[in-house]
Design a protein around this motif. Sequence first.
Motif, short mmCIF file in Angstrom:
data_model
loop_
_atom_site.label_atom_id
_atom_site.label_comp_id
_atom_site.label_asym_id
_atom_site.label_seq_id
_atom_site.Cartn_x
_atom_site.Cartn_y
_atom_site.Cartn_z
N VAL A 25 -5.35 -1.76 -7.00
CA VAL A 25 -5.42 -0.54 -7.11
C VAL A 25 -4.62 0.60 -6.98
O VAL A 25 -4.59 1.64 -5.57
CB VAL A 25 -6.74 0.38 -7.77
N PRO A 26 -3.36 1.80 -8.03
CA PRO A 26 -2.85 2.91 -7.68
C PRO A 26 -3.49 4.05 -6.99
O PRO A 26 -4.90 4.39 -7.81
CB PRO A 26 -1.80 3.14 -8.60
N PRO A 27 -3.22 4.90 -6.62
CA PRO A 27 -3.65 5.84 -5.54
C PRO A 27 -3.50 7.48 -6.75
O PRO A 27 -2.90 7.05 -8.04
CB PRO A 27 -2.64 7.02 -4.48
N SER A 28 -4.13 7.89 -6.54
CA SER A 28 -4.24 9.00 -8.28
C SER A 28 -3.85 8.61 -9.06
O SER A 28 -3.25 8.81 -10.04
CB SER A 28 -2.39 9.35 -7.32
N SER A 29 -5.14 8.43 -9.56
CA SER A 29 -5.65 7.44 -10.82
C SER A 29 -7.22 7.64 -11.70
O SER A 29 -8.06 6.92 -10.68
CB SER A 29 -5.04 5.88 -10.97
N ILE A 30 -6.89 7.93 -12.21
CA ILE A 30 -8.52 6.56 -13.35
C ILE A 30 -8.42 5.58 -13.81
O ILE A 30 -8.00 5.06 -14.69
CB ILE A 30 -8.62 8.14 -13.75
N ILE A 31 -9.41 4.76 -13.19
CA ILE A 31 -9.54 3.11 -13.73
C ILE A 31 -11.16 3.20 -14.10
O ILE A 31 -11.86 3.56 -13.95
CB ILE A 31 -9.80 2.65 -12.51
N GLY A 185 -6.82 11.76 -5.51
CA GLY A 185 -7.93 10.64 -5.44
C GLY A 185 -8.12 10.05 -6.50
O GLY A 185 -7.00 9.62 -7.38
N THR A 186 -8.75 9.06 -6.25
CA THR A 186 -9.03 7.82 -7.00
C THR A 186 -10.31 7.63 -7.97
O THR A 186 -11.35 8.37 -7.23
CB THR A 186 -8.95 6.77 -6.41
#
Length: 240
Positions: A25-31, A185-186
């Motif tokens: 999971v990449p950082p600085s993202s919304i999953i 953040g994530t």
Amino acid sequence: MHIELNDLSKRFGRTTALDHVDLNVPPSSIIAVLGENGAGKSTLLSLLGGVLAPDQGLIRYDGQTFSREKLELRKRLLFTPDVPFMFMDRSIAANIATFASLYDARVEEHDAELTHMLEETSIAALLDRSAGSLSRGQLWKAFMACVTVVRPELWLVDEPFASGMDVIGMGVFRRLARKLADTGGTLIYTTQMVDLAAEFSDHVCVLRQGHVVLWETSTRVREMIASAPEGQENVLRGLR
């Protein structure tokens, strides 16, 4: 925070909730984590948050193997079940202060943003009310004030779009989540709504019977939805 899942499995008796899951999971993202009932979405979040321990495999945060005992790692994340945990016998103001203390955060550093959120959500007038006296939607709004102060590096949220919040509350949630991601953040959240996940995320992960059947950018998922009348169903099945 860089998040890695390696060969992650969890069973409940004879039922396998997650089966050899690998994710980067990449950082600085919304999953957005999509899936039908029983796909393993809530189990995945519970493992990431340390509520459950895996039967097999590893979770790594910034290269460090995660476990419940590693309090410094746990302080970097915040797990929110479908009904947010708050101290129900304490006032909203006391809850905000308690969360700040638990996460070594300073309320005054976020004073302007916190004041604006409390007023926008109409929670400012309820600060002296106990959390246990609030409706579910109000409880969620009050909890977002705690999140504003804590600023977790990883926010895990189970079904936020079924929270009972009104349109104003959901707008605040979206802006809070986006700001979290934009500042490093994530957010990982679960939902069953395909179109919503495609619209509000950077990446979409689809679970089916405990397996990851799709990991795509939200742009690609929107293309899949538009490509056929059964596009949303294809996404849930992991059919490209």
